[in-house]
Motif scaffolding. Structure first.
Motif, short mmCIF file in Angstrom:
data_model
loop_
_atom_site.label_atom_id
_atom_site.label_comp_id
_atom_site.label_asym_id
_atom_site.label_seq_id
_atom_site.Cartn_x
_atom_site.Cartn_y
_atom_site.Cartn_z
N ASN A 1 0.82 -1.21 0.00
CA ASN A 1 0.00 0.00 0.00
C ASN A 1 0.86 1.27 0.00
O ASN A 1 0.56 2.23 -0.70
N HIS B 1 0.95 -8.83 -0.53
CA HIS B 1 1.36 -7.91 0.54
C HIS B 1 0.37 -7.96 1.71
O HIS B 1 0.76 -8.22 2.85
N HIS C 1 2.81 -6.79 5.47
CA HIS C 1 1.78 -5.82 5.85
C HIS C 1 1.46 -5.76 7.35
O HIS C 1 1.37 -4.68 7.91
#
Ligand SMILES: [Fe+2]
Ligand SMILES: [Fe+2]
Length: 233
Positions: free
Chosen positions: A86, A165, A201
């Motif tokens: 992200n 992720h 993540h």
């Protein structure tokens, strides 16, 4: 047998510390050390599970920082795959990110030594829009290609290893998980051929087994020492 060198969440930036525990600027040296370790350990492929960089105050500094990380990755004799996290997608378009890292780092699915490696990109909002520079809502994460995934899982003759992720592990807090994690997990367990899911993540890291699949979440490089891992599959 494939020897994978895995690391995740370096969050490399010029900032010394963010969120009280992310030592962003130190990550460049940690990436360099991880690459030396992976080469010394004869890894066949190196995978960065995302959040390679963190946001800078301006675009030029942002590019410069990614170029520094890219120099280490591109000069390594062992090939790398770098998934976008992200933070990467909130700073760069896909084109700009791989423009600096090199097309060879793009997460293209492949069969190696009789194992299928699938790289999933969940940098999408639940409405189907892809993350773009300037966005920031990391809790809204979604994998929009379920039909294609179902087809791949149902037709694969090889055992499958999944890399992404964000999180599919059902035990990790909801805000870190994909909005459609339950239906993606259902697809992954539908044919008994998915062996493991490797993810980043969730910075503390986690491990579990669910529906016969191992879910391994690696601890974040920016928060730990020696957060580089070898998986033999
Ligand atoms: Fe992260
Ligand atoms: Fe992340």
């Amino acid at each position: 047998m494939i020897r994978l060198g895995i690391f995740t969440d370096p969050h490399y930036s010029s900032q010394v510390v963010t969120c009280g525990r992310r030592y962003n600027s130190r990550s460049l040296e940690k990436i360099r050390r991880a690459y030396r370790y992976f080469v010394a350990e004869n890894c066949d492929l190196i995978v960065c599970l995302g959040d390679l960089i963190d946001r800078e105050k301006d675009g030029e500094t942002q590019k410069l920082q990614l170029c520094r990380a890219a120099e280490i990755i591109r000069s390594c004799p062992v090939p790398s795959v770098c998934l976008m996290g992200n933070h990467d997608a909130f700073a760069f378009t896909e084109e700009a990110f791989y423009g600096i890292l090199g097309d060879a780092c793009k997460p293209a699915d492949r069969v190696l030594d009789g194992k299928r490696l699938l790289f999933l990109d969940a940098c999408y909002f639940r409405n189907g829009r892809r993350y773009a520079p300037g966005d920031s809502d990391w809790t809204d994460t979604f994998y929009p290609f379920e039909a294609e995934l179902q087809k791949t899982v149902s037709t694969s003759k090889e055992d499958i290893y999944v890399f992404l992720h964000q999180n599919l592990d059902p035990h990790i807090e909801k805000r870190h998980r994909l909005y459609n994690a339950d239906s993606v997990n259902e697809i992954l367990s539908s044919h008994g051929n998915v062996k493991a899911v490797f993810q980043g993540h969730y910075h503390p890291g986690a491990r579990c087994e669910y529906n016969g699949i191992r879910y391994i979440t690696y601890p974040a490089m920016c928060e730990r020492e020696n957060a580089c891992f070898i998986e033999i599959i």
